[in-house]
Design a protein around this motif. Structure first.
Motif, PDB file in Angstrom:
ATOM      1  N   VAL A   1       6.356   3.703  -7.571  1.00 47.34           N
ATOM      2  CA  VAL A   1       5.464   2.544  -7.468  1.00 47.34           C
ATOM      3  C   VAL A   1       5.946   1.641  -6.347  1.00 47.34           C
ATOM      4  CG1 VAL A   1       6.760   1.198  -9.182  1.00 47.34           C
ATOM      5  CG2 VAL A   1       4.347   0.696  -8.806  1.00 47.34           C
TER       6      VAL A   1
ATOM      7  N   GLU B   1       5.898  -5.546 -10.481  1.00 44.43           N
ATOM      8  CA  GLU B   1       5.106  -6.309 -11.427  1.00 44.43           C
ATOM      9  C   GLU B   1       4.907  -5.533 -12.718  1.00 44.43           C
ATOM     10  OE1 GLU B   1       2.280  -9.230  -9.187  1.00 44.43           O
ATOM     11  OE2 GLU B   1       1.789  -7.197  -8.607  1.00 44.43           O
TER      12      GLU B   1
ATOM     13  N   THR C   1       8.304   8.101 -12.228  1.00 43.56           N
ATOM     14  CA  THR C   1       7.297   7.211 -11.655  1.00 43.56           C
ATOM     15  C   THR C   1       7.700   6.782 -10.257  1.00 43.56           C
ATOM     16  OG1 THR C   1       8.323   5.240 -12.624  1.00 43.56           O
ATOM     17  CG2 THR C   1       6.623   6.339 -13.923  1.00 43.56           C
TER      18      THR C   1
ATOM     19  N   VAL D   1      -2.210   9.562 -10.389  1.00 42.39           N
ATOM     20  CA  VAL D   1      -2.180   8.123 -10.139  1.00 42.39           C
ATOM     21  C   VAL D   1      -2.899   7.423 -11.279  1.00 42.39           C
ATOM     22  CG1 VAL D   1      -2.817   6.265  -8.562  1.00 42.39           C
ATOM     23  CG2 VAL D   1      -2.213   8.513  -7.650  1.00 42.39           C
ATOM     24  N   ILE D   2      -2.264   6.407 -11.860  1.00 44.82           N
ATOM     25  CA  ILE D   2      -2.932   5.630 -12.898  1.00 44.82           C
ATOM     26  C   ILE D   2      -4.072   4.854 -12.247  1.00 44.82           C
ATOM     27  CG2 ILE D   2      -2.674   3.785 -14.595  1.00 44.82           C
ATOM     28  CD1 ILE D   2       0.205   4.655 -14.964  1.00 44.82           C
TER      29      ILE D   2
ATOM     30  N   GLY E   1      -6.659   2.420 -10.729  1.00 45.57           N
ATOM     31  CA  GLY E   1      -6.625   0.990 -10.468  1.00 45.57           C
ATOM     32  C   GLY E   1      -5.254   0.442 -10.152  1.00 45.57           C
ATOM     33  N   THR E   2      -4.258   1.312 -10.008  1.00 46.90           N
ATOM     34  CA  THR E   2      -2.892   0.873  -9.716  1.00 46.90           C
ATOM     35  C   THR E   2      -2.317   1.723  -8.581  1.00 46.90           C
ATOM     36  OG1 THR E   2      -1.644   2.422 -11.107  1.00 46.90           O
ATOM     37  CG2 THR E   2      -2.625   0.512 -12.201  1.00 46.90           C
ATOM     38  N   ASN E   3      -1.090   1.381  -8.153  1.00 45.89           N
ATOM     39  CA  ASN E   3      -0.382   2.259  -7.219  1.00 45.89           C
ATOM     40  C   ASN E   3       0.782   2.952  -7.924  1.00 45.89           C
ATOM     41  OD1 ASN E   3       1.519   0.225  -7.454  1.00 45.89           O
ATOM     42  ND2 ASN E   3       1.754  -0.134  -5.260  1.00 45.89           N
ATOM     43  N   TRP E   4       0.623   3.145  -9.244  1.00 47.49           N
ATOM     44  CA  TRP E   4       1.618   3.872 -10.039  1.00 47.49           C
ATOM     45  C   TRP E   4       1.342   5.365  -9.955  1.00 47.49           C
ATOM     46  CZ3 TRP E   4       5.775   2.592 -13.289  1.00 47.49           C
ATOM     47  CH2 TRP E   4       6.051   1.216 -13.379  1.00 47.49           C
ATOM     48  N   HIS E   5       2.304   6.098  -9.440  1.00 48.23           N
ATOM     49  CA  HIS E   5       2.226   7.553  -9.381  1.00 48.23           C
ATOM     50  C   HIS E   5       3.156   8.108 -10.463  1.00 48.23           C
ATOM     51  CE1 HIS E   5       0.117   7.730  -5.417  1.00 48.23           C
ATOM     52  NE2 HIS E   5       0.594   6.496  -5.386  1.00 48.23           N
TER      53      HIS E   5
ATOM     54  N   ASP F   1       0.848  -1.168   0.000  1.00 46.25           N
ATOM     55  CA  ASP F   1       0.000   0.000   0.000  1.00 46.25           C
ATOM     56  C   ASP F   1       0.894   1.231   0.000  1.00 46.25           C
ATOM     57  OD1 ASP F   1      -2.165   1.753   0.264  1.00 46.25           O
ATOM     58  OD2 ASP F   1      -1.934   1.774   2.434  1.00 46.25           O
TER      59      ASP F   1
END
Length: 234
Positions: free
Chosen positions: A226, A234, A224, A77-78, A80-84, A2
């Motif tokens: 993540v 992943e 990025t 934030v993308i 549905g993801t935890n990509w910032h 998280d």
């Protein structure tokens, strides 16, 4: 993992929590124009604010070698993801000339000196720098650099020097040569990170160097952040 991230002015990470634990020591971006260096945060004209779509935007300007250079950084934030993802955009009526940026972050995950660093995508010009807790390698944060247009990777450095405000000096290609020699090395899982390099355990802080194309008037790139669940990205 998280991962909670809040971006402030000039691409600075102002809050980063990993599984509800503070994982940020400090973050800063410095700019080098010719031989002069300064903090990008000192050139803000539009402080960070949240748009209706949730993106955080800040903007500013500084004097380049040939005229004023304007910048905008948009962080989101993308879904549905935890990509910032932060998109850095630069423009000027004149060619940029000599402009480089040092994007610095000191992450503290788990034990203060017990971090491992995984370098993915080349040692001199990495695509991603993954910092994990050596005692719990499933917890980690990856810093990335991608989508460069009229900009190029100069390399990266992890060194005690960057604790002492030397980010301007670090924007010398001869210094952007990788990990501090005292960190120690190991070989990451090659099935997940083919050709990856591992460093640590150590107190790992890193700076990535980016150079704008001198003849260009427009340039952009993305950074990025993540989490690293299951011990890898992943």
């Amino acid at each position: 993992d998280d991962l909670q991230v809040e971006m402030g002015d000039a691409g600075q990470i102002v809050r980063l929590k990993l599984n509800d634990i503070d994982a940020l020591q400090e973050s800063e971006t410095r700019v080098k124009v010719g031989v002069d260096t300064f903090r990008l945060g000192d050139t803000v004209t539009g402080p960070a604010h949240e748009r209706p779509d949730g993106a955080a935007v800040s903007s500013g300007q500084f004097q380049g070698g040939n005229g004023i250079i304007y910048w905008t950084i948009t962080s989101t934030v993308i879904p549905g993801t935890n990509w910032h993802v932060s998109r850095w955009e630069f423009n000027s009526p004149q060619a940029f000339g000599s402009v480089a940026l040092s994007i610095y972050a000191d992450l503290d995950i788990g034990q203060y000196t017990g971090h491992n660093g995984l370098i993915v995508g080349g040692t001199g010009h990495p695509n991603r720098l993954l910092v994990t807790d050596r005692t719990n390698p499933a917890e980690g944060v990856a810093l990335g650099l991608r989508a460069l247009k009229n900009a190029s990777r100069m390399g990266w450095v992890g060194s005690p020097d960057i604790y002492h405000g030397r980010n301007g000096e670090i924007l010398d290609p001869s210094i952007l040569t990788g990990a501090y020699s005292g960190w120690g090395q190991f070989t990451p899982d090659q099935s997940r990170y083919p050709g990856g390099h591992g460093y640590g355990p150590a107190d790992i802080a890193v700076a990535m160097g980016v150079m704008l194309k001198p003849s260009a008037k427009l340039a952009s790139f993305e950074t990025t952040i993540v989490g690293a669940p299951n011990e890898y990205i992943e």
